[in-house]
Design an enzyme around this catalytic site. Sequence first.
Site, PDB file in Angstrom:
ATOM      1  N   CYS A 295      -2.422   9.479   2.496  1.00  0.00           N
ATOM      2  CA  CYS A 295      -1.845   8.709   1.109  1.00  0.00           C
ATOM      3  C   CYS A 295      -2.907   9.126   0.107  1.00  0.00           C
ATOM      4  O   CYS A 295      -2.729   9.360  -1.066  1.00  0.00           O
ATOM      5  CB  CYS A 295      -1.761   7.581   1.272  1.00  0.00           C
ATOM      6  SG  CYS A 295      -3.266   6.584   1.787  1.00  0.00           S
TER       7      CYS A 295
ATOM      8  N   GLU B  31       0.891  -1.076  -0.175  1.00  0.00           N
ATOM      9  CA  GLU B  31      -0.056   0.137  -0.002  1.00  0.00           C
ATOM     10  C   GLU B  31       0.996   1.305  -0.024  1.00  0.00           C
ATOM     11  O   GLU B  31       1.592   1.520   1.096  1.00  0.00           O
ATOM     12  CB  GLU B  31      -0.807   0.077   1.132  1.00  0.00           C
ATOM     13  CG  GLU B  31      -1.688  -1.352   1.484  1.00  0.00           C
ATOM     14  CD  GLU B  31      -3.063  -1.175   1.521  1.00  0.00           C
ATOM     15  OE1 GLU B  31      -3.412  -0.055   1.955  1.00  0.00           O
ATOM     16  OE2 GLU B  31      -3.749  -1.840   1.012  1.00  0.00           O
TER      17      GLU B  31
HETATM   18  P1  NAD Z   1       8.221   5.060   4.690  1.00  0.00           P
HETATM   19  O1  NAD Z   1       8.354   4.061   3.441  1.00  0.00           O
HETATM   20  O2  NAD Z   1       9.437   5.758   5.136  1.00  0.00           O
HETATM   21  O3  NAD Z   1       8.143   3.996   5.871  1.00  0.00           O
HETATM   22  C1  NAD Z   1       7.260   3.039   6.112  1.00  0.00           C
HETATM   23  C2  NAD Z   1       7.685   1.913   7.125  1.00  0.00           C
HETATM   24  O4  NAD Z   1       8.696   1.060   6.727  1.00  0.00           O
HETATM   25  C3  NAD Z   1       8.103   2.466   8.475  1.00  0.00           C
HETATM   26  O5  NAD Z   1       7.865   1.783   9.288  1.00  0.00           O
HETATM   27  C4  NAD Z   1       9.819   2.341   8.238  1.00  0.00           C
HETATM   28  O6  NAD Z   1      10.655   2.072   9.337  1.00  0.00           O
HETATM   29  C5  NAD Z   1       9.881   1.128   7.216  1.00  0.00           C
HETATM   30  N1  NAD Z   1      11.052   0.702   6.419  1.00  0.00           N
HETATM   31  C6  NAD Z   1      11.853   1.910   5.965  1.00  0.00           C
HETATM   32  N2  NAD Z   1      12.933   1.480   5.043  1.00  0.00           N
HETATM   33  C7  NAD Z   1      12.608  -0.098   5.291  1.00  0.00           C
HETATM   34  C8  NAD Z   1      13.325  -1.268   4.647  1.00  0.00           C
HETATM   35  N3  NAD Z   1      14.598  -1.021   3.905  1.00  0.00           N
HETATM   36  N4  NAD Z   1      12.816  -2.446   5.058  1.00  0.00           N
HETATM   37  C9  NAD Z   1      11.827  -2.637   5.646  1.00  0.00           C
HETATM   38  N5  NAD Z   1      11.023  -1.569   6.441  1.00  0.00           N
HETATM   39  C10 NAD Z   1      11.347  -0.252   5.976  1.00  0.00           C
HETATM   40  O7  NAD Z   1       6.981   5.679   4.748  1.00  0.00           O
HETATM   41  P2  NAD Z   1       6.269   6.625   5.937  1.00  0.00           P
HETATM   42  O8  NAD Z   1       7.114   7.844   5.585  1.00  0.00           O
HETATM   43  O9  NAD Z   1       6.406   6.090   7.046  1.00  0.00           O
HETATM   44  O10 NAD Z   1       4.899   6.662   5.415  1.00  0.00           O
HETATM   45  C11 NAD Z   1       4.503   7.673   4.711  1.00  0.00           C
HETATM   46  C12 NAD Z   1       4.069   7.046   3.048  1.00  0.00           C
HETATM   47  O11 NAD Z   1       3.225   6.026   3.339  1.00  0.00           O
HETATM   48  C13 NAD Z   1       3.451   7.792   2.110  1.00  0.00           C
HETATM   49  O12 NAD Z   1       4.020   7.623   0.786  1.00  0.00           O
HETATM   50  C14 NAD Z   1       2.022   7.528   2.053  1.00  0.00           C
HETATM   51  O13 NAD Z   1       1.378   7.888   0.722  1.00  0.00           O
HETATM   52  C15 NAD Z   1       2.062   5.886   2.290  1.00  0.00           C
HETATM   53  N6  NAD Z   1       0.937   5.453   2.603  1.00  0.00           N
HETATM   54  C16 NAD Z   1       0.234   4.634   1.970  1.00  0.00           C
HETATM   55  C17 NAD Z   1      -1.218   4.347   2.502  1.00  0.00           C
HETATM   56  C18 NAD Z   1      -1.924   3.476   1.603  1.00  0.00           C
HETATM   57  O14 NAD Z   1      -2.935   2.645   2.062  1.00  0.00           O
HETATM   58  N7  NAD Z   1      -1.764   3.090   0.311  1.00  0.00           N
HETATM   59  C19 NAD Z   1      -1.408   4.635   3.592  1.00  0.00           C
HETATM   60  C20 NAD Z   1      -0.617   5.466   4.385  1.00  0.00           C
HETATM   61  C21 NAD Z   1       0.592   5.933   4.056  1.00  0.00           C
END
Ligand code: NAD
Length: 492
Positions: free
Chosen positions: A245, A211
């Site tokens: 998002c 997502e």
């Molecule tokens: P992010 O990708 O920076 O982090 C998300 C999660 O991934 C965090 O828990 C982070 O610690 C972890 N992570 C980071 N690097 C990783 C790796 N290499 N391996 C495994 N895990 C890792 O995103 P964010 O800044 O926390 O959230 C914002 C983003 O999420 C925006 O792009 C938003 O659009 C998206 N989002 C999407 C939805 C949806 O339903 N489509 C909902 C909410 C947020």
Amino acid sequence: MNQESGSVLIAARQAQEVWGALSPAERCHRLAPMTDVLSARMREFVEVIHAENGKARFEALGHEVVPAIDYLKWLNKETPRLLADKPITLKTFIHRRARERRLPFGVMLVISPWNLPLFIPLSSVAAALYAGNAVVLKPSEVTPRSARIIEALLEPCALPEGLFQIVEGDGAVGARLIEEGPDKLMFTGSVATGRKVMAACAAHPIPLTLELGGVDAMIVCADADLEYAASAAAWGATFNHGQICASVERILVEEPVRARFEAALIDRLERINVESDLGRITFEGQRGTLEAHLDDARARGLEIPTGGRLLDARRLAPTLVRGEGVMEAAVWREETFGPIVASAPFKDDDEAVALHNATRFGLTASVFSRDTRRANAIADRLRCGLVSINDLGATLYGQPEVPWGGNRQSGFGRSHGSEGLIECTWPRVVEEPRVDKFEPKRPWWYPYDLKQYQAFEALGHALAADSKPKKIKHFAQMGRSLMGMLSRVPRL
Ligand code: NAD
């Protein structure tokens, strides 16, 4: 429950053996108290989310706690039906019958973001548990306290030790957990991280749901209620400081009403109570993206008729960007995750659809028009996972029955709705004779001979001719010899 990664999967697997052996109805019974805790401690949880994420108290309540109760109630009611064994009708092998059972993967890893710090991880964790999995949750390092609310909800459920565990930490911790080989990953986050986790999963391989982000659009037709549409746009682009998002990032407005709509929108954006309602930039790093997107807009000579300036270190004034070339700008093409919205005109429905679809993303969209037939016709041509007519796509996340998710770079797989639950399971089919009768062999076993070949050739033609009965007659001769063979197969 906060353990070193390494032992977590072992403990989770042991607990899952017990949990997965329960029937869906028994699991529902055990998990039912979660909503009692949510309802009893509502205000306390709202304070945790408000303090940690910065969103308005109303949003912590109305966008996280209340929809969570609704979703958990839905899971509790629907899980036994959705996971019940299903018979499969065998059209050709009528002498046999089959059933499909949905089984839990085993240990599911949930990696979640900070923008809906309770509802997103809770949705994934709950669906996984209802489906019979153990769950390891790696919440965002930015909002770990909100994720801990899930532990409090599960306290009265008396789950097997190790069935639900939280491992806190940054991306490196998430990456390590993937390396340990969970049976399925539910990831919500950015496209950049989504790519990395997908590559890491490929090495095992581990099935995953992604997502990811979006640059969601709102299409405003000339016959829309413009005052209503402007209110929707102002809210949809800025709630939770735009850190959603599915927030409205692009507005396509039909040329003749563009000036009126934008004037109403500017009015609404300027009347937002930034102190109490707007929320704030949740963590420092996010501010850089907002400033970069605004710098890019200015460098392109775009108009910023309202907003465009930081009110303090954690708040940006609600902002509209427009003008020639806006569709090439970062605010249009990339996820901003701030209270910034860009607007551009369209001349007819074909152009609105084409401009909407000219993006790498495809999460949600909305169409505003008094002509619902026209709005539906537009909606049917939009390349995205969810479209709302005369309301906002983001609102669909709060509706338990609706499968949530996008396509293209917004990800794949679904959470919520029946699909969201089914995604936490895999299907096993068991097939059996209706009546046991053991012949020397089936017609397709060894030894192969000419008679058998001709019989199957006839069967192929007869199956293909299903809708053309005359041809069946043509192959009747061949068919008769096949029937002779099949008659040796046990039937009811
Ligand atoms: P992010 O990708 O920076 O982090 C998300 C999660 O991934 C965090 O828990 C982070 O610690 C972890 N992570 C980071 N690097 C990783 C790796 N290499 N391996 C495994 N895990 C890792 O995103 P964010 O800044 O926390 O959230 C914002 C983003 O999420 C925006 O792009 C938003 O659009 C998206 N989002 C999407 C939805 C949806 O339903 N489509 C909902 C909410 C947020």
